[in-house]
Enzyme design. Structure first.
Site, PDB file in Angstrom:
ATOM      1  N   GLU A  38       0.801  -1.311   0.118  1.00 60.08           N
ATOM      2  CA  GLU A  38       0.139   0.070   0.163  1.00 60.08           C
ATOM      3  C   GLU A  38       0.869   1.119   0.029  1.00 60.08           C
ATOM      4  O   GLU A  38       1.779   1.456   0.939  1.00 60.08           O
ATOM      5  CB  GLU A  38      -0.882   0.108   1.340  1.00 60.08           C
ATOM      6  CG  GLU A  38      -1.820   1.139   1.487  1.00 60.08           C
ATOM      7  CD  GLU A  38      -2.896   1.384   0.175  1.00 60.08           C
ATOM      8  OE1 GLU A  38      -3.349   0.499  -0.402  1.00 60.08           O
ATOM      9  OE2 GLU A  38      -2.874   2.639  -0.171  1.00 60.08           O
ATOM     10  N   THR A  80      -5.853   1.715  -5.691  1.00 56.78           N
ATOM     11  CA  THR A  80      -5.463   0.362  -5.559  1.00 56.78           C
ATOM     12  C   THR A  80      -6.481  -0.287  -6.611  1.00 56.78           C
ATOM     13  O   THR A  80      -5.561  -1.295  -7.199  1.00 56.78           O
ATOM     14  CB  THR A  80      -5.524  -0.218  -4.244  1.00 56.78           C
ATOM     15  OG1 THR A  80      -5.130   0.823  -3.196  1.00 56.78           O
ATOM     16  CG2 THR A  80      -5.036  -1.601  -4.008  1.00 56.78           C
ATOM     17  N   HIS A 195      -1.508   3.498   4.818  1.00 54.56           N
ATOM     18  CA  HIS A 195      -2.563   4.107   4.295  1.00 54.56           C
ATOM     19  C   HIS A 195      -2.773   5.360   4.781  1.00 54.56           C
ATOM     20  O   HIS A 195      -2.701   5.553   6.255  1.00 54.56           O
ATOM     21  CB  HIS A 195      -3.970   3.120   4.072  1.00 54.56           C
ATOM     22  CG  HIS A 195      -4.640   3.627   3.007  1.00 54.56           C
ATOM     23  ND1 HIS A 195      -5.460   4.933   3.173  1.00 54.56           N
ATOM     24  CD2 HIS A 195      -5.379   3.366   1.937  1.00 54.56           C
ATOM     25  CE1 HIS A 195      -6.383   4.939   2.402  1.00 54.56           C
ATOM     26  NE2 HIS A 195      -6.158   4.044   1.438  1.00 54.56           N
ATOM     27  N   HIS A 255       0.937   2.404  -5.511  1.00 58.36           N
ATOM     28  CA  HIS A 255       0.595   3.819  -6.086  1.00 58.36           C
ATOM     29  C   HIS A 255       1.277   4.690  -4.947  1.00 58.36           C
ATOM     30  O   HIS A 255       1.788   4.402  -3.832  1.00 58.36           O
ATOM     31  CB  HIS A 255      -0.912   4.340  -6.124  1.00 58.36           C
ATOM     32  CG  HIS A 255      -1.579   3.979  -5.031  1.00 58.36           C
ATOM     33  ND1 HIS A 255      -1.680   4.668  -3.739  1.00 58.36           N
ATOM     34  CD2 HIS A 255      -2.875   2.961  -4.821  1.00 58.36           C
ATOM     35  CE1 HIS A 255      -2.453   4.355  -2.819  1.00 58.36           C
ATOM     36  NE2 HIS A 255      -3.373   3.270  -3.521  1.00 58.36           N
TER      37      HIS A 255
END
Ligand code: GP9
Length: 412
Positions: A38, A80, A195, A255
């Protein structure tokens, strides 16, 4: 109708090179574990905060496998889910919204379906609600056999924080599940702890926060460091398991975590001015492949998430019968290097084209616009053709493409 696929096929035939020999069949018959990290960007690799490495484990691990240092994410609003779409289809996500929501009813011929014909079972593991990003629906369309979501994990309050189940427990449970799986398998694991807003329980904070002008970036250093520790625990246990000899492990960043709203703070941390070129280069995410038969080597090849499917299929020695793919084998040295972002910007071997301006890829110096003319044009064409496939649901005509290809051969 199927004729709509003709310009796409022609474009792909003209511009894309096939698979290279370097890794052909190197992972034949093996299990595949895709590990999606993540919000993990390449700038954290081999980097420090107050003298402490942010990813000490990954920094060493990358010496053991094929590590790509110029690999970019290509996602947009679908984050995602876009990375998953790119990976499993070798098609671009959409410019607005998330294809996982808007085009889950399409017909796809994704990696799980192709591998199914080779006797593979397929699954995704992600300890969030199954409906997030419409995954429960989309995974069926992509042909996954099984989705292990939140309800399949022992998600208790003590083992959770912020977005949910902490990575270390997610890894532990996931490895146990994989050890029971029918082989060969294709399994994608998606982490969650690193995150936004990147917070952690106090006892999981292994390094100090940063001291830049962005709280988000300051926190990010800690969650990245935590994730690396969880990764260590996972990979070390995986290496001890029976799976190790029969599996290729592909670790990649999904990302960016730090958006351009935090440019000022990124500049403070990296000690440079973050202009368009630097911002573009910050969209690199790590890619590392580990497994028996894969040598420790760093590749500076320019590539993106769209390239992973063809790369992997070649390593598995699988004949992928879906010709509608915009990626190319990352190990093929003859490939035309072109990495296109969803905004129509691009990187190739020599240049980076961002918002109409052209830069030398290695030095970041501005060069005459003309040097990027072709790159911008091709980026636009490529995105439009990929969009035509998704918006037109054109993969439903895939069976007829063999006919088109045959007709073309006869016409020549
Ligand atoms: C949510 C997780 C994160 O399930 O995949 O999604 P993101 O916000 O990064 O797209």
């Amino acid at each position: 109708d199927s004729n709509e696929l003709v310009p796409v096929l022609n474009y792909l035939n003209e511009t894309k090179s096939g698979a290279g020999e370097e890794m052909e069949g190197a992972a034949e018959g093996k299990n595949v574990i895709l590990l999606s990290l993540e919000s993990t960007q390449t700038f954290v690799v081999d980097n420090t905060l107050n003298g402490e490495e942010l990813t000490p484990y990954f920094n060493d691990l990358k010496e053991e496998g094929a590590y790509f240092s110029n690999f970019y994410h290509q996602v947009k609003q679908g984050r995602t889910s876009d990375s998953e779409f790119l990976l499993d289809n070798s098609l671009y996500g959409l410019n607005r919204g998330a294809a996982f929501f808007t085009h889950s009813g399409n017909e796809y011929e994704a990696t799980p379906e192709v591998l199914d014909k080779e006797g593979y079972t397929s699954s995704v593991m992600h300890a969030n609600d199954a409906t997030f990003w419409n995954r429960n629906v989309m995974y069926d369309s992509l042909g996954y056999d099984r989705f292990y979501s939140k309800k399949d994990y022992d998600v208790t309050e003590e083992k959770s924080h912020s977005w949910g189940y902490l990575d270390e427990y997610f890894f532990e449970d996931s490895l146990a599940k994989m050890e029971e799986m029918e082989e060969p398998f294709y399994n994608k694991m998606i982490t969650l702890t690193n995150h936004h807003p990147f917070t952690l329980p106090e006892d999981k904070q292994l390094i100090e926060k940063g001291e830049t002008s962005s709280q988000t970036l300051n926190n990010y250093f800690q969650t990245i460091r935590y994730q690396d520790e969880a990764l260590k625990q996972f990979v070390e246990e995986f290496k001890q398991s029976d799976l190790y000899d029969d599996t290729v492990l592909v670790i990649y960043g999904d990302h960016f975590g730090i958006s351009e709203n935090h440019q000022q703070a990124m500049g403070e941390y990296l000690d440079k001015d973050i202009n368009d070129y630097e911002q573009f280069q910050l969209q690199r995410v790590p890619l590392l492949m580990i497994g028996e038969g894969i040598e420790g080597k760093e590749y500076d090849t320019v590539g993106g998430q769209i390239d992973l499917r063809p790369t992997l299929m070649n390593m598995l020695g699988v004949e992928d019968d879906n010709p509608i793919q915009f990626g190319q084998d990352l190990f093929n040295e003859d490939r035309q290097e072109l990495m296109v972002t969803r905004d129509g910007n691009f990187a190739n071997e020599e240049y980076v084209g961002v918002n109409g301006t052209c830069y030398d890829r290695e030095t970041g110096e501005e060069v005459e616009d003309a040097a990027c003319g072709e790159g911008f044009e091709q980026a636009e064409e490529e995105l439009a053709l990929s969009d035509s496939v998704v918006y037109g649901d054109l993969l439903r005509y895939l069976d007829e493409t063999e006919m088109i290809e045959e007709e073309e051969t006869t016409d020549q």
